[in-house]
Design an enzyme around this catalytic site. Structure first.
Site, PDB file in Angstrom:
ATOM      1  CG  ASP A 251      -1.744   0.902   1.330  1.00  0.00           C
ATOM      2  OD1 ASP A 251      -2.333   1.265   0.288  1.00  0.00           O
ATOM      3  OD2 ASP A 251      -2.338   1.315   2.300  1.00  0.00           O
TER       4      ASP A 251
ATOM      5  CE  LYS B  87      -5.764  27.775   2.264  1.00  0.00           C
ATOM      6  NZ  LYS B  87      -5.738  27.273   3.581  1.00  0.00           N
TER       7      LYS B  87
END
Lengths: 313, 1042
Positions: free
Chosen positions: B402, B529
């Site tokens: 993983d 942002k």
């Protein structure tokens, strides 16, 4: 390759196909695979190489082992054992043995016969014959000489054991097996270099054991390893008419020590069991008496004594 | 080409498959994932010929999908469950229901302890020993029935053998139970508490007591305690990653948005985490009925494959058992027919042959070795659930890993900056590192600090900054952690209080704050942002080297290039902008309105970019390299985006060469035109994977060396694992989610994560990494390989002494000499003197770098192969037997029984009625005295075996190296030698031993006679190893290297 569908329509995955072999085929090819000409997984050449390796390996090993064995044998003497007496496990307490013993192990130490039945009688006679074979040979000449207390055997000479001295227990009387008073033969185990320490007179222990025996010891001059027999338990004693010992009630001192001299014959004492009660197993115990023979009775670890049973039909 | 046709065909079948199961969603949705997983598991089981029950389970799942609880109006639900949203369930009824059906997963059915114990009691070599023991008792009974004074030796032996079986079984059962217990402790879940409405009152109860129809509240930080339907929610978000592998938090609200229960927003599932907000909800399913419960149950029913080491041991047991029975039968018939022995005597031979053939202590040795390694691994933060898995890791040839949390830190970190038209690295070790003195950077710092809802929940100075807990999402947390290093963010925020804020939303994709700059006389600044292209679109200027330049096309090109470059690295890029508000329009004290923005959000100045990434753990790149040099392929299987996956794969060395898509781009051709094998690396997305069938997946695994599977669903994970296995690999799988569990089970060794892992995944796994760190796996591989080698050595050591144990009986039958070794003495060796030395070999260090070797080929490299048997049985064993017989013959000869005299002597020797057995010197031996002699000769034989086993232990330390290279550094082995020697001294000389073991004190001279053979063994084996080293391709290497 198409993906398989099972009844649910769920896509089944295709696996690598193995070369399907039946059990028999794989077994067969394991033994002989014709495509590679392999027998049990190896080609002929490979087997050959392996065989060659092991031949060489085992030949060298055998040679090394033989060298070791030669080394071992070199440390051993032809005539004398390496370890003797107390240094050896044979010890200094010679076992007392009796004959005849049935050659059927399960019969143990039982002497069971019918003096009127020839087969049963002969069985025991033959067993004793067999036992006495070494004694039946010509004891003249060679290195035999007739010994007595004043004239023990020289080195390299051995004393005669005369079967004629057994009287009632001799071959001609079928060792007593044609009567109700059979004989057994007692013999002390040979231990290289073992010298008995004799009782020249009776001791309190002997007297405690049997006054009759003590008297017999006192009556007999000369050095003997004394022999005494009696019924093992009071009941047995009641069922025995007594014992006769031939040629004497003991092993004469001039037969000792045993030093593996050629033709040496162990001294024997024949014991005649006088009229034991028929149809009853009578247990008898015989003891050998010398200062350096330790006595121990009982079934296990019996020492300095011997046990047997008599059953007369 | 051919492939094309396969694509279409397989696609068709896949579709059809999912339709029938009711999930015709074309997208790679969670539900189809889940269904396919379950179907897959069911299919697996079908393959295991459990057809009927498999069908039942598929039916079960259909029912799951037919649920309508999310569709019907809430009122109908309330009446269906006899509940009331105002008062909840009456507590009396609820408690009764909870008693009947508690809300917890039924633990997997374990084999009952009794059956487990019985299996150990009669499995393996135990059966042979039972036979031996029972035969010995039968022999005694026969003997006793003939003669009540029969020696009790056989009875004693029978009892000892049965005791041995029982004790070793209890031992191995205890060992297994102990490792089970470790697991149970691990799985013990913290009791969950849950807010529930009953009798009109809210109270807190154990989640175990929740029942269907309960009205509950779930707040962020809680685990969803059951499958629930949302009644009301306020910005409620759940993390379904454990269920579907989706990393993003998903918002949940009362509306039903999809027919599909997994997709609709008004359902939340048992065991998922609530990460934001709160909700009230009604409980729909509890315990085993929950979605997770079903998967867990199916996983539990998937049969675990036999571990490689168990396979090897089974193979070995068959070999030895076969040999024992074969020899036993041959010599039994030989004794009965040719030698005309009594049945009893033949029986005694049979017992002896069986006992000599069975390495009684070996299985215990293997268990102890594995336990030792498991303990060593536990120190490296690897908990081994199944002892045998210790070795499985060593046989592993492929790791399907993983990404998140295992290879990476699972912690977003700022990796690059872009300002002044340049990309700057954050790592100070790199040349192009940013400077905090740059004015443009200062501006970026301010924006990241002030336009952020994230705060530190702790400021524990003793911990590294990166481990501080924060509130807020991963990106913001990463930003404030980065900024904190420059200057404490609390200072910056104190100096610039926030006066207005527009939070991030998915339509705008940006967030705005307005702050007052205290030290600039209260001037206000707008900070923005967000997604870089969105932010740029709202800018008219750009900050370049302390100057605000108009944003023209050249600058835009610069931006595009940087954005693409950073994105290509798999990094998450954020854009930052600001606007200094004019004090004349916005004087100090100006009231800003966040709801109806009264400040400009356009015409801003673009300040730059932050690029974030979940960086690999520091040790991972070298660990992956170590795996690769150990011949283990590391395949990344992740749910993440292909670009990110590729970037991480490259940085951790999973991908080292040009990938197919890169090659295609370079050559200007399409990816499908790239011939397999032309490129070494490939990134396969889940989308592409979906179109392939098993064979094609296998082809990918064969054709490419470096593989990344990205955007995969857990179902595909299972497919990948299976494909890798079918190509012939032993596969290790790492995973943490519930839906990884089938793959963890399917794997030869499933490795679950200790921190991030779900309980279901932990229980499906064989091994747990307490620190979630990939490099622990590498340690495990090394330990696993070492223990395989060392168990091999232990077996070689133990099996060797079988020959000197066995030959006395064979010679006894063939030549009729007094028995050279008693059965009890065999047990003294197998369970006494040989035990500790065999175990000490488990501590032996590796001969060469085992991590430079290829993984073992489970088809060819057997634990016990014919070469090992040849060397132990036909070579060293025979040498040992020679030593034993030599000692025996010396004792016999010294006492008067010369070798040639012994032949054929046995019957008289063993006859209790013969009290004047003659030796070679005419001496006459009573039964008692010659039995003492026999004991002494047997003791000498025993001593010889122990002495040659010294040499054997030393030669078994190495398989190829000279002992001079390897040295005697294994201190356990030295202690074992001392132990072995002490034990034989005790056996020979200690009082009481002569009774218990029929030994007899030996003269010191007999301690010398076997030594030449010990030297010979050392010499012979050194020579063999020398030739092996010298001629690596030679005959000796091919035939005599085990």
């Amino acid at each position: 390759m198409a993906a398989k569908e099972n009844e649910n329509g769920v896509k089944g995955f295709q696996f690598r196909k193995h070369v399907e072999r039946t059990r028999w085929e794989s077994f067969y090819t394991a033994i002989y695979n014709p495509s590679t000409k392999e027998f049990l997984g190896r080609t002929g050449k490979s087997w050959g190489q392996l065989l060659l390796f092991y031949s060489i390996f085992y030949i060298i090993l055998a040679a090394l082992f033989a060298i070791c064995m030669q080394g071992l044998l070199a440390t051993l003497d032809d005539r004398e054992p390496k370890w003797k007496l107390e240094r050896s496990l044979i010890g200094t307490n010679p076992g007392l043995g009796f004959r005849p013993i049935s050659n059927k192990t399960e019969e143990g130490s039982l002497i069971w016969y019918n003096h009127k039945n020839d087969t049963s009688k002969h069985k025991w006679v033959e067993l004793i014959d067999e036992f006495l074979t070494p004694y039946m040979q010509e004891q003249n000449g060679k290195n035999f000489e007739i010994c007595d207390f004043n004239k023990p055997a020289n080195a390299s000479k051995v004393c005669v054991v005369n079967l004629k001295d057994f009287l009632d227990c001799s071959r001609s009387k079928f060792y007593g097996y044609n009567s109700t008073s059979p004989c057994i033969f007692l013999k002390l185990n040979k231990i290289f270099g073992w010298e008995p320490k004799y009782f020249t007179n009776s001791t309190s222990e002997m007297r405690e054991y049997s006054t009759e025996f003590a008297d017999a010891v006192d009556a007999e001059p000369g050095s003997y390893i004394w022999i005494s027999c009696q019924g093992e338990k009071p009941v047995d004693r009641e069922n025995v008419g007594g014992f006769n010992y031939f040629p004497k009630q003991g092993f004469a001192s001039y037969y000792f020590p045993y030093t593996n001299t050629q033709n040496y014959l162990s001294p024997l004492v024949a014991v005649q069991i006088v009229n034991p009660t028929p149809n009853l197993i009578v247990s008898i115990e015989c003891r050998a008496w010398a200062k350096n023979i330790i006595y121990q009775g009982g079934d296990l670890q019996r020492e300095g004594s011997v046990h047997f049973e008599i059953l007369l039909d | 080409m051919i492939r094309g046709s396969i694509y279409s065909q397989s696609e068709g079948t896949t579709r059809k498959g999912s339709q029938i199961l009711g999930a015709d969603d074309a997208r790679n949705t969670a539900v189809s994932v889940a269904v396919e997983v379950s179907a897959k598991v069911a299919e697996n089981r079908k393959r295991l010929k459990q057809g009927k029950s498999a069908k039942d389970n598929v039916a079960d799942l259909k029912e799951e999908l037919n649920m309508d609880e999310h569709l019907v109006p809430l009122e109908e639900l309330y009446s269906r469950y006899n509940t009331n949203v105002e008062t909840g369930l009456p507590s009396a009824i609820a408690e009764k229901m909870a008693d009947e059906k508690p809300n917890r997963l039924t633990p997997q059915k374990q084999t009952p302890a009794v059956i487990k114990f019985l299996l150990t009691l009669f499995g393996g070599f135990s059966m042979l020993l039972w036979i031996g023991g029972v035969l010995a008792i039968i022999a005694y009974i026969i003997d006793y029935s003939r003669d009540s004074g029969a020696p009790r030796d056989n009875l004693y032996l029978g009892v000892v053998l049965i005791a041995v079986v029982c004790i070793t079984s209890i031992f191995s059962y205890y060992q297994e139970a102990k490792s089970d217990a470790v697991m149970k402790g691990f799985l013990k879940m913290q009791p969950q508490r849950s807010h529930v409405l009953r009798d009109g009152k809210w109270s807190e109860v154990d989640a175990d007591f929740l029942v269907v129809g309960d009205i509950i509240t779930v707040t962020y930080g809680n685990v969803v305690p059951a499958d629930i339907r949302i009644i009301t929610a306020s910005s409620f978000k759940v993390d379904n990653s454990s269920l579907t592998g989706e990393a993003e938090a998903l918002s949940r609200s009362p509306e039903c948005t999809d027919d599909n229960p997994m997709e609709t927003k008004n359902l939340a599932f048992y065991s998922t985490n609530a990460v934001e907000g709160t909700c009230t909800a009604i409980v729909l399913r509890t315990g085993d009925d929950t979605f997770i419960g079903k998967i867990a149950r199916l996983v539990g029913k998937t049969k675990k494959k036999e571990t490689p080491i168990r396979k090897e041991i089974r193979h070995f047991i068959h070999l030895i058992t076969g040999l024992a029975l074969f020899l036993g039968a041959i010599f039994f018939t030989l004794a009965m027919t040719v030698q005309k022995q009594q049945f009893l005597q033949a029986l005694v031979f049979l017992i002896g042959i069986i006992v000599a053939n069975v390495p009684e202590g070996l299985l215990a040795t293997v268990t102890v070795s594995l336990t030792l390694t498991a303990r060593k691994m536990a120190k490296n933060n690897v908990i081994v659930k199944n002892l045998e898995a210790v070795e499985t890791l060593g046989s592993t040839s492929c790791i399907c890993s993983d990404k998140t949390g295992t290879l990476t830190q699972n912690r977003m970190t700022v990796n690059h900056l872009w300002y002044d038209l340049r990309v700057w690295a954050v790592d100070p070790a790199v040349e192009d590192c940013f400077q905090k003195e740059h004015n443009s950077f200062k501006m970026l710092y301010s924006i990241a600090t002030l336009n952020s809802r994230a705060t530190f929940e702790e400021t524990d100075q003793s911990k590294p900054l990166s481990e501080w807990r924060t509130s807020g999402d991963a990106s913001e947390s990463a930003l404030i952690k980065f900024c904190q290093q420059i200057r404490p963010i609390s200072d910056a925020r104190k100096d610039n209080p926030k006066v207005a804020e527009i939070p991030f939303n998915s339509t705008n994709k940006y967030a705005v704050t307005v702050c007052e700059q205290r030290d600039e006389g209260g001037r206000f600044v707008v900070y923005m942002k967000g997604a870089p292209e969105r932010v740029l679109a709202r800018c008219s200027k750009i900050l370049v080297c302390d100057e605000e330049a108009p944003l023209d096309d050249t600058y835009k090109e610069h931006f595009e290039k940087a954005y693409k470059e950073l994105g290509g690295l798999g990094e998450r890029v954020l854009g930052f902008a600001y606007h200094n508000l004019d004090t004349s329009h916005y004087p100090p004290g100006f009231q800003f309105d966040s709801e109806k923005p009264n400040f400009p959000c356009e015409g801003l100045v673009f300040a730059g970019l932050y690029a974030l990434i979940d960086p690999p753990r520091p040790a991972v790149p070298s660990s992956v390299k170590a795996c690769q040099s150990a011949g283990i392929r590391v395949i990344m299987v992740t749910g993440d985006h292909p670009l990110t996956a590729k970037a991480i794969a490259r940085s951790v060395n999973i991908i080292r060469d040009e990938t197919v898509d890169e090659l295609a781009a370079r050559k200007g051709i399409s990816e499908s035109q790239v011939e397999p094998g032309e490129a070494k690396a490939i990134v396969v997305s889940g989308q592409k994977l979906k179109e392939m069938d098993e064979e094609e997946v296998q082809n990918i695994i064969r054709d490419y060396d470096q593989i990344v599977f990205a955007r995969t669903s857990p179902q595909q994970k299972l497919v990948i694992v299976e494909a890798v296995q079918n190509v012939g690999n032993v596969v290790a799988v790492t995973g943490d989610g519930v839906n990884d569990s089938p793959a963890l089970r399917q794997a030869d060794i499933g490795v679950a994560m200790g921190i991030a892992g779900t309980d279901v995944s932990k229980s499906a796994a064989d091994m747990i990494l307490l620190d979630d760190d990939f490099s622990s796996i590498v340690k495990g591989v090394e330990e696993g390989r070492l223990i395989f080698d060392n168990i091999k050595k232990s077996i070689a050591y133990t099996l060797t002494s079988n020959i000197p144990e066995l030959t006395p009986f064979l010679v006894n039958v063939l030549l009729n000499i007094p028995l050279p070794l008693s059965t009890i003495m065999i047990l003294c060796i197998d369970l006494g003197t040989d035990m500790y030395p065999a175990i000490s070999l488990a501590y032996e260090s590796a001969e060469s770098d085992i991590m430079k070797r290829r993984p073992r080929d489970s088809k060819k490299d057997k634990l016990v192969n014919n070469k090992l048997l040849q060397i132990t049985y036909l070579q060293i064993g025979v040498l040992q037997a020679c030593a034993g017989f030599f000692n025996y013959l010396i004792v016999m000869g010294d006492h008067g029984f010369l070798p040639k005299h012994l032949k054929g002597l046995r019957e008289q020797w063993d006859n209790r009625n013969i009290n004047n057995l003659r030796d070679s010197y005419g001496q006459e031996w009573t039964y008692e005295s010659r039995k003492n002699l026999e004991s002494m000769a047997q003791t000498a034989f025993l001593l010889a075996i122990v002495q040659v086993q010294w040499a054997d232990l030393i030669i078994c330390k190495t398989r190829m190296l000279s002992i001079l290279h390897q040295g005697m550094r294994n201190k356990h082995l030295i202690i074992a030698l001392i132990f072995e020697t002490t034990l034989i001294i005790l056996l020979t000389y200690a009082p009481g031993m002569s009774v218990a073991f029929r030994t007899y004190s030996l003269k010191p001279i007999y301690w010398v006679s076997a030594l030449p053979f010990a030297c010979l063994i050392l010499l012979f084996d050194e020579m063999r190893k020398l030739i092996i080293r010298k001629y690596p391709q030679g005959w000796v290497r091919r035939n005599l290297y085990y």
